[in-house]
Design a protein around this motif. Structure first.
Motif, PDB file in Angstrom:
ATOM      1  N   HIS A  47       0.834  -1.235   0.061  1.00  0.00           N
ATOM      2  CA  HIS A  47      -0.129   0.181  -0.011  1.00  0.00           C
ATOM      3  C   HIS A  47       0.849   1.472   0.150  1.00  0.00           C
ATOM      4  CE1 HIS A  47      -3.846  -1.915   1.710  1.00  0.00           C
ATOM      5  NE2 HIS A  47      -3.937  -1.674   0.569  1.00  0.00           N
ATOM      6  N   ALA A  70      -0.667   4.261  -1.662  1.00  0.00           N
ATOM      7  CA  ALA A  70      -1.714   4.850  -0.858  1.00  0.00           C
ATOM      8  C   ALA A  70      -1.153   5.520   0.170  1.00  0.00           C
ATOM      9  CB  ALA A  70      -2.763   3.577  -0.578  1.00  0.00           C
ATOM     10  N   HIS A  71      -0.262   5.043   0.777  1.00  0.00           N
ATOM     11  CA  HIS A  71       0.055   5.868   2.184  1.00  0.00           C
ATOM     12  C   HIS A  71       0.975   7.079   1.720  1.00  0.00           C
ATOM     13  CE1 HIS A  71      -1.178   3.145   5.103  1.00  0.00           C
ATOM     14  NE2 HIS A  71      -0.910   2.057   4.653  1.00  0.00           N
ATOM     15  N   GLN A  80      -1.721   9.765   0.836  1.00  0.00           N
ATOM     16  CA  GLN A  80      -2.108  10.397   1.779  1.00  0.00           C
ATOM     17  C   GLN A  80      -1.265  11.260   2.682  1.00  0.00           C
ATOM     18  OE1 GLN A  80      -4.563   8.349   5.104  1.00  0.00           O
ATOM     19  NE2 GLN A  80      -4.418   6.467   3.667  1.00  0.00           N
ATOM     20  N   GLN A  85      -4.731   3.003   5.732  1.00  0.00           N
ATOM     21  CA  GLN A  85      -5.513   2.513   4.552  1.00  0.00           C
ATOM     22  C   GLN A  85      -6.245   1.487   4.476  1.00  0.00           C
ATOM     23  OE1 GLN A  85      -5.778   3.305   1.437  1.00  0.00           O
ATOM     24  NE2 GLN A  85      -6.821   1.458   0.778  1.00  0.00           N
ATOM     25  N   GLY A 136      -8.914   5.422   1.822  1.00  0.00           N
ATOM     26  CA  GLY A 136      -9.400   4.020   1.247  1.00  0.00           C
ATOM     27  C   GLY A 136     -10.858   3.988   1.374  1.00  0.00           C
ATOM     28  N   ASN A 174      -7.191   8.511  -0.311  1.00  0.00           N
ATOM     29  CA  ASN A 174      -6.415   7.621  -1.049  1.00  0.00           C
ATOM     30  C   ASN A 174      -6.173   8.091  -2.440  1.00  0.00           C
ATOM     31  OD1 ASN A 174      -5.030   5.662  -2.770  1.00  0.00           O
ATOM     32  ND2 ASN A 174      -6.242   3.867  -1.676  1.00  0.00           N
TER      33      ASN A 174
END
Ligand SMILES: Nc1ncnc2c1ncn2[C@@H]1O[C@H](COP(=O)(O)OP(=O)(O)O)[C@@H](O)[C@H]1O
Ligand SMILES: CC(=O)OP(=O)(O)O
Ligand SMILES: [Mg+2]
Length: 369
Positions: A155, A158-159, A162, A179, A298, A350
């Motif tokens: 992820h 995604a992280h 963010q 997430q 997410g 995200n």
């Protein structure tokens, strides 16, 4: 769902993010986002949606893909070639819900648009310089030479997206990004450096997920083999497809179904999930000696205020205080902490595709041009 590129352009980029339960696609032309869509469902449906897109769209110059497991990768992106395809296949058994669909998208892209250049982004690259004490399991070394056993983390895109959003609001020092979607993970950041994350050797480690167990006592595996005669295939099915919210509830892995279910086991599954999230937040706070900002992103975290509140409520005494009123917001970047909270709390959506696009732009300026 139908897309159409708006005719001739100097540069068009298709960005694909195949998750365990959703496929997100963005179409960029000359630096402008022209189209964006997310579909949900089983992998064969996601593949059909991708094929429909390719059929109805004019060729793109570049196709970018998120790939969950490629072992040790330090830099994104990587140009797709035979060696990279072999690497994705090599790690596929350790990301059984992810690498297969990424390979299928790459193959379909190549078959339909042979002239498009394809690139992959490792979901683990962010964690390539995790501190050594966080990276290693308490096991002897050299157990599996082709697949070194250690924490890779996933992820990452995604992280990272963010964290960027949070930094744009304020220069926070100690941050936890959360997430929650088909898969779930948390990452601790100090001054822009990742200190730890909950996923490990594979994306099945860490907190429970929709159908994945998260971390469990390893002797459970031995016990199931020895006394219950489980095969490798049955264990894979159990820990990746039948556990987590689905296994606990016996109803569904989808939080939306559990929320409206009358079954006591559905409420119990939510309670266990929330408890494990609280534990994970607390342990990452301990790693950093506190936390200045927490971000929720997410599909699940952005849309379920009650879950956000439930997992933070037990740590209100540590200065992490949600505002019930602000927390009712959905799906948008916004602060949800109360005035007396010493930690800022955000919904920080995200944006994996935007992250890939922006990293690609930088790469292109430095390397391709
Ligand atoms: N309103 C919602 N409530 C709860 N869960 C949701 C909601 N919308 C989407 N989800 C979950 O979030 C997922 C999509 O979010 P995402 O962060 O992209 O995760 P993933 O890539 O793992 O599918 C869906 O597959 C679904 O599991
Ligand atoms: C790594 C992972 O679990 O990804 P996703 O949440 O997209 O399934
Ligand atoms: Mg996703």
């Amino acid at each position: 769902m139908q897309y159409q590129n708006s005719g001739k352009s100097d540069e068009s980029i298709l960005v694909c993010n195949a998750g365990s339960g959703s496929l997100e696609m963005q179409l960029w032309e000359d630096g402008q986002l022209k189209d964006s869509t997310t579909t949900e469902g089983e992998q064969h449906k996601l593949l059909d949606d991708f094929t429909a897109f390719l059929t109805h769209s004019t060729p793109c110059d570049y196709i970018l893909h998120r790939v969950v497991h490629m072992g040790d990768v330090e830099q994104n992106p990587l140009r797709v070639n035979d060696e990279i395809l072999a690497l994705i296949k090599h790690w596929q058994p350790l990301a059984p819900l992810h690498n297969g669909i990424a390979l299928a998208l790459i193959e379909k892209g190549k078959a339909r648009w042979p002239d498009a250049q394809q690139f992959v982004f490792s979901d683990s690259a962010l964690y390539s310089d995790l501190p050594e004490h966080a990276r290693h399991y308490p096991l002897p070394g050299k157990l599996s030479s082709g697949w070194p056993i250690k924490k890779y983390g996933f992820h990452g895109l995604a992280h990272q997206s963010q964290w960027r959003l949070l930094q744009e609001q304020k220069q926070y020092s100690r941050v936890i990004t959360i997430q929650l979607g088909g898969g779930s993970s948390l990452t601790a950041w100090q001054d822009g450096k990742v200190l730890d994350t909950t996923m490990g050797f594979t994306p099945t480690d860490g907190v429970p997920m929709t159908t994945r167990s998260g971390g469990v006592d390893p002797n459970i595996v031995l016990h199931l083999i020895e006394r219950e005669h489980y095969s490798v295939a049955q264990l894979n099915k159990l820990f990746n497809h039948e556990a987590g919210l689905l296994g606990l509830s016996g109803v569904s892995g989808d939080y939306r179904d559990l929320k409206i279910s009358e079954e006591p086991a559905a409420k119990f599954a939510i309670a266990v999930f929330s408890y494990r999230l609280t534990q994970a937040i607390g342990s990452l706070m301990a790693v950093m000696g506190g936390v200045d900002a927490i971000g929720f992103g997410g599909g699940l975290a952005e849309n379920q205020p009650a879950l956000r509140e439930a997992c933070l409520q037990p740590i209100a005494g540590l200065g992490v205080v949600v505002s019930s009123e602000n927390n009712d917001a959905e799906n948008e970047l916004c602060a949800i902490h109360s005035e007396n909270s010493s930690t800022d709390i955000w919904i920080s959506p995200n944006q994996e595709c935007n992250e890939m696009h922006s990293q690609f732009k930088t790469y292109k300026e430095k390397v391709l041009l």
